[in-house]
Scaffold this motif. Sequence first.
Motif, PDB file in Angstrom:
ATOM      1  N   ILE A  10       0.861  -1.193   0.000  1.00  0.00           N
ATOM      2  CA  ILE A  10       0.000   0.000   0.000  1.00  0.00           C
ATOM      3  C   ILE A  10       0.894   1.239   0.000  1.00  0.00           C
ATOM      4  O   ILE A  10       1.874   1.299   0.754  1.00  0.00           O
ATOM      5  CB  ILE A  10      -0.982   0.011   1.212  1.00  0.00           C
ATOM      6  CG1 ILE A  10      -1.958   1.181   1.108  1.00  0.00           C
ATOM      7  CG2 ILE A  10      -0.256   0.059   2.539  1.00  0.00           C
ATOM      8  CD1 ILE A  10      -3.133   1.109   2.067  1.00  0.00           C
ATOM      9  N   ALA A  11       0.589   2.193  -0.863  1.00  0.00           N
ATOM     10  CA  ALA A  11       1.347   3.449  -0.897  1.00  0.00           C
ATOM     11  C   ALA A  11       0.571   4.512  -0.123  1.00  0.00           C
ATOM     12  O   ALA A  11      -0.658   4.588  -0.245  1.00  0.00           O
ATOM     13  CB  ALA A  11       1.544   3.897  -2.339  1.00  0.00           C
ATOM     14  N   ILE A  12       1.297   5.283   0.653  1.00  0.00           N
ATOM     15  CA  ILE A  12       0.665   6.413   1.342  1.00  0.00           C
ATOM     16  C   ILE A  12       1.562   7.645   1.169  1.00  0.00           C
ATOM     17  O   ILE A  12       2.732   7.517   0.784  1.00  0.00           O
ATOM     18  CB  ILE A  12       0.397   6.121   2.846  1.00  0.00           C
ATOM     19  CG1 ILE A  12       1.710   6.021   3.641  1.00  0.00           C
ATOM     20  CG2 ILE A  12      -0.419   4.846   3.013  1.00  0.00           C
ATOM     21  CD1 ILE A  12       1.477   5.961   5.147  1.00  0.00           C
TER      22      ILE A  12
ATOM     23  N   ASP B  99      -0.449  12.179   8.472  1.00  0.00           N
ATOM     24  CA  ASP B  99      -0.798  11.847   9.866  1.00  0.00           C
ATOM     25  C   ASP B  99      -2.120  11.091   9.949  1.00  0.00           C
ATOM     26  O   ASP B  99      -2.234  10.086  10.653  1.00  0.00           O
ATOM     27  CB  ASP B  99      -0.884  13.128  10.713  1.00  0.00           C
ATOM     28  CG  ASP B  99       0.490  13.736  10.941  1.00  0.00           C
ATOM     29  OD1 ASP B  99       1.495  13.063  10.619  1.00  0.00           O
ATOM     30  OD2 ASP B  99       0.555  14.887  11.416  1.00  0.00           O
ATOM     31  N   ASP B 100      -3.136  11.603   9.221  1.00  0.00           N
ATOM     32  CA  ASP B 100      -4.454  10.942   9.273  1.00  0.00           C
ATOM     33  C   ASP B 100      -4.389   9.528   8.714  1.00  0.00           C
ATOM     34  O   ASP B 100      -5.066   8.622   9.197  1.00  0.00           O
ATOM     35  CB  ASP B 100      -5.493  11.750   8.478  1.00  0.00           C
ATOM     36  CG  ASP B 100      -5.913  13.007   9.222  1.00  0.00           C
ATOM     37  OD1 ASP B 100      -5.794  13.023  10.456  1.00  0.00           O
ATOM     38  OD2 ASP B 100      -6.356  13.968   8.571  1.00  0.00           O
ATOM     39  N   THR B 101      -3.569   9.348   7.667  1.00  0.00           N
ATOM     40  CA  THR B 101      -3.454   8.021   7.055  1.00  0.00           C
ATOM     41  C   THR B 101      -2.814   7.041   8.027  1.00  0.00           C
ATOM     42  O   THR B 101      -3.320   5.932   8.245  1.00  0.00           O
ATOM     43  CB  THR B 101      -2.594   8.107   5.766  1.00  0.00           C
ATOM     44  OG1 THR B 101      -3.196   9.042   4.892  1.00  0.00           O
ATOM     45  CG2 THR B 101      -2.501   6.760   5.086  1.00  0.00           C
ATOM     46  N   ILE B 102      -1.715   7.469   8.643  1.00  0.00           N
ATOM     47  CA  ILE B 102      -1.017   6.592   9.591  1.00  0.00           C
ATOM     48  C   ILE B 102      -1.929   6.269  10.779  1.00  0.00           C
ATOM     49  O   ILE B 102      -2.027   5.131  11.224  1.00  0.00           O
ATOM     50  CB  ILE B 102       0.318   7.241  10.029  1.00  0.00           C
ATOM     51  CG1 ILE B 102       1.297   7.198   8.838  1.00  0.00           C
ATOM     52  CG2 ILE B 102       0.919   6.534  11.239  1.00  0.00           C
ATOM     53  CD1 ILE B 102       2.595   7.922   9.056  1.00  0.00           C
ATOM     54  N   GLU B 103      -2.661   7.292  11.231  1.00  0.00           N
ATOM     55  CA  GLU B 103      -3.575   7.060  12.355  1.00  0.00           C
ATOM     56  C   GLU B 103      -4.659   6.047  11.979  1.00  0.00           C
ATOM     57  O   GLU B 103      -4.970   5.136  12.749  1.00  0.00           O
ATOM     58  CB  GLU B 103      -4.210   8.385  12.787  1.00  0.00           C
ATOM     59  CG  GLU B 103      -4.886   8.270  14.132  1.00  0.00           C
ATOM     60  CD  GLU B 103      -5.927   9.337  14.383  1.00  0.00           C
ATOM     61  OE1 GLU B 103      -5.776  10.451  13.848  1.00  0.00           O
ATOM     62  OE2 GLU B 103      -6.902   9.030  15.093  1.00  0.00           O
TER      63      GLU B 103
ATOM     64  N   ALA C 272      -3.503   2.135  -2.378  1.00  0.00           N
ATOM     65  CA  ALA C 272      -2.932   3.410  -1.948  1.00  0.00           C
ATOM     66  C   ALA C 272      -3.995   4.238  -1.263  1.00  0.00           C
ATOM     67  O   ALA C 272      -5.193   4.051  -1.491  1.00  0.00           O
ATOM     68  CB  ALA C 272      -2.373   4.183  -3.138  1.00  0.00           C
ATOM     69  N   ILE C 273      -3.520   5.149  -0.433  1.00  0.00           N
ATOM     70  CA  ILE C 273      -4.406   6.158   0.144  1.00  0.00           C
ATOM     71  C   ILE C 273      -3.919   7.493  -0.389  1.00  0.00           C
ATOM     72  O   ILE C 273      -2.752   7.871  -0.206  1.00  0.00           O
ATOM     73  CB  ILE C 273      -4.392   6.102   1.688  1.00  0.00           C
ATOM     74  CG1 ILE C 273      -5.080   4.805   2.141  1.00  0.00           C
ATOM     75  CG2 ILE C 273      -5.091   7.329   2.269  1.00  0.00           C
ATOM     76  CD1 ILE C 273      -5.082   4.564   3.639  1.00  0.00           C
TER      77      ILE C 273
ATOM     78  N   SER D 179     -13.441  16.727  -2.935  1.00  0.00           N
ATOM     79  CA  SER D 179     -12.405  15.700  -2.754  1.00  0.00           C
ATOM     80  C   SER D 179     -12.215  15.306  -1.291  1.00  0.00           C
ATOM     81  O   SER D 179     -12.508  16.083  -0.380  1.00  0.00           O
ATOM     82  CB  SER D 179     -11.074  16.209  -3.319  1.00  0.00           C
ATOM     83  OG  SER D 179     -10.085  15.218  -3.198  1.00  0.00           O
ATOM     84  N   GLU D 180     -11.735  14.102  -1.095  1.00  0.00           N
ATOM     85  CA  GLU D 180     -11.271  13.632   0.212  1.00  0.00           C
ATOM     86  C   GLU D 180     -10.302  12.489  -0.041  1.00  0.00           C
ATOM     87  O   GLU D 180     -10.175  12.029  -1.195  1.00  0.00           O
ATOM     88  CB  GLU D 180     -12.446  13.170   1.076  1.00  0.00           C
ATOM     89  CG  GLU D 180     -13.172  11.958   0.562  1.00  0.00           C
ATOM     90  CD  GLU D 180     -14.440  11.653   1.378  1.00  0.00           C
ATOM     91  OE1 GLU D 180     -14.318  10.964   2.384  1.00  0.00           O
ATOM     92  OE2 GLU D 180     -15.517  12.108   0.982  1.00  0.00           O
ATOM     93  N   ALA D 181      -9.633  12.044   0.996  1.00  0.00           N
ATOM     94  CA  ALA D 181      -8.711  10.912   0.816  1.00  0.00           C
ATOM     95  C   ALA D 181      -9.515   9.661   0.480  1.00  0.00           C
ATOM     96  O   ALA D 181     -10.605   9.451   1.019  1.00  0.00           O
ATOM     97  CB  ALA D 181      -7.910  10.699   2.095  1.00  0.00           C
ATOM     98  N   VAL D 182      -8.979   8.858  -0.433  1.00  0.00           N
ATOM     99  CA  VAL D 182      -9.666   7.623  -0.828  1.00  0.00           C
ATOM    100  C   VAL D 182      -8.676   6.460  -0.814  1.00  0.00           C
ATOM    101  O   VAL D 182      -7.474   6.650  -0.984  1.00  0.00           O
ATOM    102  CB  VAL D 182     -10.301   7.740  -2.246  1.00  0.00           C
ATOM    103  CG1 VAL D 182     -11.516   8.641  -2.226  1.00  0.00           C
ATOM    104  CG2 VAL D 182      -9.294   8.230  -3.291  1.00  0.00           C
ATOM    105  N   LEU D 183      -9.241   5.270  -0.624  1.00  0.00           N
ATOM    106  CA  LEU D 183      -8.435   4.052  -0.769  1.00  0.00           C
ATOM    107  C   LEU D 183      -8.631   3.561  -2.195  1.00  0.00           C
ATOM    108  O   LEU D 183      -9.769   3.355  -2.627  1.00  0.00           O
ATOM    109  CB  LEU D 183      -8.917   2.979   0.213  1.00  0.00           C
ATOM    110  CG  LEU D 183      -8.221   1.626   0.102  1.00  0.00           C
ATOM    111  CD1 LEU D 183      -6.787   1.698   0.644  1.00  0.00           C
ATOM    112  CD2 LEU D 183      -8.989   0.547   0.872  1.00  0.00           C
ATOM    113  N   VAL D 184      -7.529   3.425  -2.924  1.00  0.00           N
ATOM    114  CA  VAL D 184      -7.631   2.954  -4.314  1.00  0.00           C
ATOM    115  C   VAL D 184      -6.878   1.637  -4.468  1.00  0.00           C
ATOM    116  O   VAL D 184      -5.982   1.324  -3.682  1.00  0.00           O
ATOM    117  CB  VAL D 184      -7.078   3.993  -5.325  1.00  0.00           C
ATOM    118  CG1 VAL D 184      -7.918   5.239  -5.336  1.00  0.00           C
ATOM    119  CG2 VAL D 184      -5.621   4.314  -5.057  1.00  0.00           C
TER     120      VAL D 184
END
Length: 303
Positions: A23-25, A33-37, A84-85, A196-201
């Motif tokens: 997974i790429a972040i 920070d939000d992704t890691i959390e 990825a996120i 837009s917002e963060a998405v998991l692809v």
Amino acid sequence: MTLLATKQQRPERTNEKVRNLKIAIQKSGRLTDDTIELLRKSGLEFDAYGSRLFSKCRNFNLEILFLRDDDIPEYVQDNVCDLAIVGANIVAESSAKVTILEKLGFGICRLCIAVPKDSKINSVAQLSGKTIATSYPNLVRKFLEEEELCAGVMQVSGSVEITPTLNIADAVCDLVATGTTLRTYGLRILTTVLESEAVLVANVQSLQSAFRGDIDRLLMRLRATLAARRNKYVMVNAPLEALPRIKAILPGLDSPTILPLARKDMIALHAVIPEDVFWDVIERLKKAGASGILVVPIEKMIL
Ligand code: PRT
Ligand code: ZN
């Protein structure tokens, strides 16, 4: 003795190279920070610090790659990573073919066209023949096409907001979160091009590969964390006669648990309330006779 705890699921297909799911972040930026959390709250254990480029999860077949966000959609398309996120804006701007699996509820912003406060441009149609500066040329061109407008698109990689002041553009198209930056540069929003917002692809082939099982397991964990965040667990006491009124306030939500209390004329109700209607529901519950309201966060919610 620790066999059970350390045994991890392997891809089922034997002819496929056995490797970890990847997974790429974003390495360092607004989403990091939000992704890691989110990943940690979903139970993944990994290190993420300093100039680390990748990290192996200690308790899941998953490798985390830390990358610049602009590179991520192509890396997913080309199967450098399976998942990825990343911001939906980055995915939409790239021409990479990836599958969006889940909206993640952070990194919320919108891509807007804005003009100087005193500009004569007051409608989208008036952008015709004008120049728009942006880091999102593909999305702006697509927008102009949809609006059947002919306008110049000037690609800039940063400090987009300053271009009207420098007299090199009539309008800008950039991300807006709080609106502070636009205000600072004396700009006003004309229209929104994309929410837009963060998405998991995911990589399209990975979804059909032996990794599907691991992807589904990860997705279930992420969804449980997200659902828990979006809901609260509420416990209230109420007179038995208020039950019909209270039940009417909770339609559409999961059926509440109703428990008897020592006092025969009183009951306790437990229910899950979505965060976005939370205060509204609480106020109405109070008016309907509920008292002793306790609200507790939900750790995980598996639907
Ligand atoms: O180094 P790398 O290339 O990975 O990162 P980056 O610098 O390109 O991106 P970064 O970290 O700034 O943003 C990453 C992602 O966060 C974006 O792709 C969006 O999905 C999301 N995001 C959410 C935002 C914003 N909000 C945001 N406000 N990205 C940028 N902004 C900028 C915007 O460009 C403008 O300059 O913030 C300013 C506006 O903010 P407000 O609050 O003043 O309106
Ligand atoms: Zn970037």
